[in-house]
Design an enzyme around this catalytic site. Sequence first.
Site, PDB file in Angstrom:
ATOM      1  CB  CYS A   2      -0.910  -8.344  10.359  1.00 30.88           C
ATOM      2  SG  CYS A   2      -2.331  -7.346  10.809  1.00 30.88           S
ATOM      3  NE  ARG A  27       3.387  -9.219   6.622  1.00 33.00           N
ATOM      4  CZ  ARG A  27       3.109 -10.038   5.616  1.00 33.00           C
ATOM      5  NH1 ARG A  27       4.069 -10.440   4.815  1.00 33.00           N
ATOM      6  NH2 ARG A  27       1.874 -10.463   5.414  1.00 33.00           N
ATOM      7  CD1 TRP A  73      -1.639  -1.247   8.782  1.00 37.19           C
ATOM      8  CD2 TRP A  73      -3.602  -2.181   8.253  1.00 37.19           C
ATOM      9  NE1 TRP A  73      -2.277  -0.402   7.896  1.00 37.19           N
ATOM     10  CE2 TRP A  73      -3.485  -0.939   7.566  1.00 37.19           C
ATOM     11  CE3 TRP A  73      -4.756  -2.926   8.072  1.00 37.19           C
ATOM     12  CZ2 TRP A  73      -4.478  -0.456   6.718  1.00 37.19           C
ATOM     13  CZ3 TRP A  73      -5.754  -2.447   7.235  1.00 37.19           C
ATOM     14  CH2 TRP A  73      -5.606  -1.235   6.571  1.00 37.19           C
ATOM     15  CG  ASN A  99      -1.106 -11.749  10.034  1.00 40.77           C
ATOM     16  OD1 ASN A  99      -1.048 -11.186  11.119  1.00 40.77           O
ATOM     17  ND2 ASN A  99      -0.034 -11.953   9.286  1.00 40.77           N
ATOM     18  N   GLY A 100      -5.521 -11.329   9.180  1.00 42.58           N
ATOM     19  CA  GLY A 100      -6.738 -11.537   8.418  1.00 42.58           C
ATOM     20  C   GLY A 100      -7.951 -10.966   9.135  1.00 42.58           C
ATOM     21  CD  GLU A 485       3.999   3.707  -9.150  1.00 43.01           C
ATOM     22  OE1 GLU A 485       4.795   3.325  -8.281  1.00 43.01           O
ATOM     23  OE2 GLU A 485       2.778   3.465  -9.096  1.00 43.01           O
ATOM     24  CE  LYS A 489       6.049   3.820  -5.566  1.00 41.76           C
ATOM     25  NZ  LYS A 489       4.635   3.595  -5.591  1.00 41.76           N
ATOM     26  CD  GLU A 492       2.500   4.273  -2.322  1.00 42.60           C
ATOM     27  OE1 GLU A 492       1.856   3.225  -2.287  1.00 42.60           O
ATOM     28  OE2 GLU A 492       3.585   4.393  -2.921  1.00 42.60           O
ATOM     29  CG  HIS A 508     -11.751  18.092 -20.157  1.00 42.35           C
ATOM     30  ND1 HIS A 508     -12.736  18.684 -20.917  1.00 42.35           N
ATOM     31  CD2 HIS A 508     -10.814  17.638 -21.036  1.00 42.35           C
ATOM     32  CE1 HIS A 508     -12.419  18.583 -22.197  1.00 42.35           C
ATOM     33  NE2 HIS A 508     -11.259  17.948 -22.295  1.00 42.35           N
ATOM     34  CE  LYS A 607       6.728  -4.027  -0.791  1.00 41.43           C
ATOM     35  NZ  LYS A 607       6.951  -2.908  -1.714  1.00 41.43           N
TER      36      LYS A 607
END
Length: 612
Positions: A2, A27, A73, A99-100, A485, A489, A492, A508, A607
């Site tokens: 947001c 964001r 968002w 926002n929130g 990581e 990436k 995402e 395993h 973000k």
Amino acid sequence: MCGIVGYIGKRKAYPILIKGLYRLEYRGYDSAGVALLDGELKLYKTRGKVADLDKMVNGHSAEGTLGIAHTRWATHGEPNDVNAHPHFSQSKKLALIHNGIIENYASLKSELINRGYHFESDTDTEVLVHLIEDIQQNERISLEEAVRMAMNQVIGAYAIVLLSEEQPDQLIAAKKGSPLVIGIGRDEFFIASDPSPIVEYTKDVVYLEDDEMAIIPRSGELSVKTIRNQEKTPYVYHLEMQLSSIEKGGYPHFMLKEIYEQPRSIKDSMRGRLNAGKGIISLGGIIDYEQKLVNCQRIIIVACGTSWHAGLVGEYLFEDLARIPVEVEYASEFRYRNPVIGERDVVIAISQSGETADTLAAVQMARSKGATILGICNVVGSSIARATHAGSYTHAGPEIGVASTKAFTAQVTILSLMALLVARKKGSLSTSRYFQLLAEMESIPALVERTLKVNDTIVGISRIFQHAQNFLYLGRGYNFPVALEGALKLKEISYIHAEGYPAAEMKHGPIALIDEEMPVVVIATKKGSYDKVVSNIQEVKARKGIIIAVVTEGDHEVRSMADHVIEIPETDEVFVPLVATIPLQLLSYHIAVLRGCNVDQPRNLAKSVTVE
């Protein structure tokens, strides 16, 4: 997650607001809207991108020197035109952006419905604007007082900006848990979620603290008070951010620009802190807490996402170099499992934005139990930076791409400096080893610069695997977090399913997935458990898996087994993550571009994750 922009002054508001929304696109959002006041209150909002909103407003009246704008968002209610912000009050004389999350919105909504209020959206935000108007009308008080009373009734996180058709010379803002910054100009004010929409117009800003509200006039002095009606004297920060740092600078995407900025961002994170020749590490932000680190019983690292992966590297660093036990926790789980925390524990909270809601909540809980809290953040004045006892900023500069790149390597850089500093003070490293590592660390920016030259090789590999459905990433020791990581990436930004595993754990479970269609990325540098990793590669090849190997320059053994090879410069095992991460970032970037994905704004992601 947001975005908020607001303006009040003498200029035309809409160009400032829409440009601000474009600056906040990183964001993450799914709808956008704007409210403008020019005699009457006009509201435009739509599902989709800021460009869709701009197109909608084109041809309509967009006059006025007062306005608020928002990118949403979705949390409460699906992404659509109706649920987009801003939201009107019942009388349509108030407009609110938020926002929130208001956690008690359902009970408040039921009460308001019983009083005859009608709701058009499924959002918690519309509940809040109706509540403010209801209090103002029933109590017959000022709008400022109504906002203050409403904020005392809501439970949850919020950053709000409110405008009123009946009060055309002021905006009202309030904050708890979600960031809000006010830019101070000459007879004008700018409001935003973070400084990126503001820096073009002013460098002087005020960060609202939790449970504070601001009355922002068209001209005159900014007034700040708590929601308990205590007057506050706002502290004015001077921004160091440059406008060029939030522009693409000729690159096709912010992500690629930020990947290529890493030699500088790593160097900037070491600048003034590392003097290899004299054997000095100086972290001024934690100088008063160095002894706490040296004497601590254990270190607990709390973080989310990419920052959690940096924390895993930190676990290897502190245990290997400083011989201190470390636990790395997902912040989102840490606070809910009733962890055992003592006064001799040091908690290190890692967050790029410094606003990650789960990490901030973990900090507050750990602090209440008496632990020493240190922060590693990229944003000066952020909530986590203010909530911790001390910490270090990464100096990575603004990171606009949603998928974190330079923030990760900057975080690992700070963790490396911390671990080396503590190891030196504890005497857990020999003098020769300590000086060797400092000299090696000083060379890392140049090694990263060299590593970036593998870009053309990676473009070729990306063309081959752009249509793959699954990837497996393997690493051991310091390279295990690198594998995690790298997989993150790829997930995402390309939307390809990918998993990171410790190489030995492949046997395993994941080995069942390996066939001639499965690309397996193996970080196989000539350090640590190299021979074991070679064995793992042979296990993959025996099952016809496709090996993409990240190897040390000049490695012939793995090259003879791998289908594709990416060479990186040799460095000490301790610093391999700073170098080995780079080609994995490039691989995910180029595959995503070839698949036509929105690299800087991947779907469903944000973000700065400011809700739990």
